[in-house]
Design an enzyme around this catalytic site. Structure first.
Site, PDB file in Angstrom:
ATOM      1  N   HIS A 156       3.635   0.153  15.283  1.00 25.33           N
ATOM      2  CA  HIS A 156       4.430   1.025  16.161  1.00 25.33           C
ATOM      3  C   HIS A 156       4.323   0.527  17.590  1.00 25.33           C
ATOM      4  O   HIS A 156       3.251   0.158  18.050  1.00 25.33           O
ATOM      5  CB  HIS A 156       3.920   2.471  16.081  1.00 25.33           C
ATOM      6  CG  HIS A 156       4.930   3.459  16.579  1.00 25.33           C
ATOM      7  ND1 HIS A 156       5.932   3.968  15.784  1.00 25.33           N
ATOM      8  CD2 HIS A 156       5.104   4.022  17.791  1.00 25.33           C
ATOM      9  CE1 HIS A 156       6.680   4.800  16.475  1.00 25.33           C
ATOM     10  NE2 HIS A 156       6.200   4.851  17.710  1.00 25.33           N
ATOM     11  N   ASP A 176       7.191  16.389  15.802  1.00 25.53           N
ATOM     12  CA  ASP A 176       7.502  15.215  16.634  1.00 25.53           C
ATOM     13  C   ASP A 176       9.018  15.022  16.727  1.00 25.53           C
ATOM     14  O   ASP A 176       9.531  14.646  17.775  1.00 25.53           O
ATOM     15  CB  ASP A 176       6.836  13.948  16.090  1.00 25.53           C
ATOM     16  CG  ASP A 176       7.059  12.762  17.023  1.00 25.53           C
ATOM     17  OD1 ASP A 176       6.682  12.879  18.205  1.00 25.53           O
ATOM     18  OD2 ASP A 176       7.651  11.759  16.609  1.00 25.53           O
ATOM     19  N   ARG A 198      11.320  15.746  24.917  1.00 28.03           N
ATOM     20  CA  ARG A 198      10.648  14.984  25.983  1.00 28.03           C
ATOM     21  C   ARG A 198      11.615  14.009  26.647  1.00 28.03           C
ATOM     22  O   ARG A 198      11.609  13.841  27.869  1.00 28.03           O
ATOM     23  CB  ARG A 198       9.429  14.226  25.429  1.00 28.03           C
ATOM     24  CG  ARG A 198       8.245  15.142  25.179  1.00 28.03           C
ATOM     25  CD  ARG A 198       7.167  14.442  24.374  1.00 28.03           C
ATOM     26  NE  ARG A 198       6.693  13.236  24.997  1.00 28.03           N
ATOM     27  CZ  ARG A 198       6.353  12.128  24.337  1.00 28.03           C
ATOM     28  NH1 ARG A 198       6.441  12.088  23.020  1.00 28.03           N
ATOM     29  NH2 ARG A 198       5.913  11.085  24.986  1.00 28.03           N
ATOM     30  N   SER A 244       2.281  11.975  19.728  1.00 29.38           N
ATOM     31  CA  SER A 244       3.579  11.725  19.102  1.00 29.38           C
ATOM     32  C   SER A 244       3.466  10.574  18.103  1.00 29.38           C
ATOM     33  O   SER A 244       3.862  10.692  16.932  1.00 29.38           O
ATOM     34  CB  SER A 244       4.609  11.388  20.194  1.00 29.38           C
ATOM     35  OG  SER A 244       5.737  10.738  19.664  1.00 29.38           O
ATOM     36  N   LYS A 304       2.940  10.959  13.610  1.00 29.47           N
ATOM     37  CA  LYS A 304       3.874  10.462  12.583  1.00 29.47           C
ATOM     38  C   LYS A 304       3.295   9.284  11.813  1.00 29.47           C
ATOM     39  O   LYS A 304       3.521   9.147  10.621  1.00 29.47           O
ATOM     40  CB  LYS A 304       5.277  10.186  13.122  1.00 29.47           C
ATOM     41  CG  LYS A 304       5.468   9.288  14.265  1.00 29.47           C
ATOM     42  CD  LYS A 304       6.983   9.209  14.589  1.00 29.47           C
ATOM     43  CE  LYS A 304       7.188   8.405  15.854  1.00 29.47           C
ATOM     44  NZ  LYS A 304       6.957   9.184  17.075  1.00 29.47           N
TER      45      LYS A 304
HETATM   46  N1  URA Z   1       6.998   6.202  20.672  1.00 23.84           N
HETATM   47  C1  URA Z   1       6.789   7.409  20.054  1.00 23.84           C
HETATM   48  O1  URA Z   1       6.927   7.522  18.854  1.00 23.84           O
HETATM   49  N2  URA Z   1       6.433   8.431  20.823  1.00 23.84           N
HETATM   50  C2  URA Z   1       6.271   8.340  22.140  1.00 23.84           C
HETATM   51  O2  URA Z   1       5.932   9.314  22.760  1.00 23.84           O
HETATM   52  C3  URA Z   1       6.502   7.099  22.772  1.00 23.84           C
HETATM   53  C4  URA Z   1       6.866   6.032  21.999  1.00 23.84           C
END
Ligand code: URA
Length: 444
Positions: free
Chosen positions: A82, A161, A168, A183, A187
């Site tokens: 990620h 999320d 956000r 966040s 996930k």
């Molecule tokens: N990627 C995400 O999934 N969440 C964030 O808050 C920032 C980047």
């Protein structure tokens, strides 16, 4: 009533207990807390911060509010990557099919554009027919059959999320270390992973601007992973200029396809391979790092990774012919070259301004409900350190109309700085962080 009390306390600098985060997440998921109260709480969190215990509790509350993917009976390790987000960051679209072709299971849950950054879901949805809203059962089946699924948060998995992420983006509360950590990790931990690699983008186009903040964020997420038996490592990579050349949804998919065909820009491939090696090592690859990298390079060279991408596209309802014919992707109506206004060194290519210009051109959202035009964006061939002559092409603008071309021309005039002196950019990959500590890497 619950939300109002919690907003007041956070606004005044107090802390929320784990049970309160849990109750709040549940109530929000059920629609019992309106977005306007959640937006106020997010701003209070943004301004007052969360301590470590609160970050853990928020992550846990977000994770437990949804279902999790059961990967226990897969015949291979489930490993994901990620990124905290950047401009031109299409690594996931190259990396997921690549490491799946190398033998890992990749249950990748991504997001939409956030703030000035693009999102993998929006990019993938520029492929005609591509569905990112698979159910948990569909995702699980695809993972068993082709070892990779590219999905978004749903009302089943990471539902909080899904809502907070969009909120956000529309309330200027993105670049907060605890909110980003919760966040991402809520996930990722819902994916039932055996390992996670984080791409911590650093620089003006990222959500963290200093090395200290990147380290703090990395360490928090690595600890959250460890607490959930998900070994996590992070690389710090440069986001003081766009990654690769293309910025904008369909343009980035096209560049990802070129990369899978062995024609990717050097910086994009370097970051992709480095993250891929980390993923393979977490997945128990039996050779060393050099061998892991050679395995990935071979999968690109032989076309096996591109073939795997076709299978993923087909399984998710998209048109796999785009891999052989990117002309099937949405095409911009107005196209214009942007040329250097003077001779000199490219001293900088400012990614944040470019990300914002793409939103203004219609390629991203400034409000939650905004539609996205997948065809618009910029392909910037100039890189910091290049010498350019006046009139030399620095990039190409892809817009919906004349207005979009003007927005982009104006932005590029400021974002691409040309000077008599070259300025050193950030190293492309500067640090590796794990539970064992921080390693400084040399790259560039
Ligand atoms: N990627 C995400 O999934 N969440 C964030 O808050 C920032 C980047």
């Amino acid at each position: 009533m619950l939300a109002l009390r919690l907003i007041e306390r956070k606004r005044n600098g107090g802390r929320l207990e784990a049970g309160e985060w849990r109750a709040l997440a549940l109530a929000y998921a059920k629609g019992h807390v309106p977005d306007y109260q959640m937006a106020a709480l997010l701003m209070a969190c943004y301004l007052k911060g969360l301590d470590h215990g609160e970050t853990v509790a928020l992550t846990e509350a977000m994770l437990r509010t949804g279902e999790t993917l059961d990967t226990s009976s897969l015949d291979r390790p489930a490993i994901d990557k990620h990124s905290i987000g950047g401009v031109g960051d299409k690594v996931s679209i190259v990396l997921a099919p690549l490491v799946a072709a190398a033998g890992l299971a990749v249950p990748m849950m991504s997001g939409r554009g956030l703030g000035h950054t693009g999102g993998t879901l929006d990019k993938l949805e520029s492929i005609p027919g591509f569905r990112t809203d698979l159910s948990l059962v569909e995702a699980r089946k695809q993972l068993e059959e082709i070892h990779c699924v590219l999905i978004g948060q749903t009302s089943e998995i990471a539902p909080v999320d899904k809502k907070l992420y969009a909120l956000r983006g529309a309330t200027a509360t993105v670049d907060s270390i605890p909110l980003i950590a919760a966040s991402i990790m809520s996930k990722k931990l819902a994916e039932g992973l055996d390992g996670l690699v984080l791409d911590l983008k650093l620089g003006s186009g990222a959500f963290v601007q200093t090395l200290d903040d990147a380290m703090t964020l990395g360490k928090v997420m690595i600890e959250l992973g460890h607490d959930h038996q998900c070994p996590t490592v992070a690389l710090i990579t440069a986001m003081d200029r766009p990654l690769g050349r293309a910025c904008g949804n369909a343009l980035e998919v096209e560049e990802a396809i070129q990369s899978l065909a062995g024609e990717g820009p050097a910086d994009l491939m370097e970051v992709t391979y480095a993250l891929g090696v980390e993923m393979l090592m977490l997945g128990g690859f039996s050779g060393g790092r050099g061998e892991a990298r050679a395995t990935l390079e071979k999968l690109i060279r032989t076309g096996a990774a591109a073939e795997h991408f076709k299978r993923i596209i087909k399984a998710q309802g998209g048109d796999p012919r785009v891999v052989d014919d990117p002309g099937l992707l949405p095409q911009a109506k107005a196209v214009e070259i942007y040329a250097a206004p003077r001779r000199g060194f490219v001293a900088g290519v400012e990614p944040r301004a470019i990300g914002k210009a793409i939103i203004d051109m219609g390629g991203g959202r400034s409000q939650m409900e905004d539609p996205v035009d997948p065809s618009v964006g910029l392909v910037i061939t100039a890189k910091p350190g290049d010498w350019v002559e006046a009139g030399e092409p620095l990039g190409t603008i892809f817009a919906a109309d004349r207005g979009g071309i003007e927005v982009a021309r104006h932005t590029l005039g400021k974002a691409i700085r040309i000077s008599d002196e070259a300025e050193p950019p950030l190293p492309l990959i500067s640090h590796r962080i794990s539970r064992d500590g921080v390693e400084q890497l040399t790259s560039d």
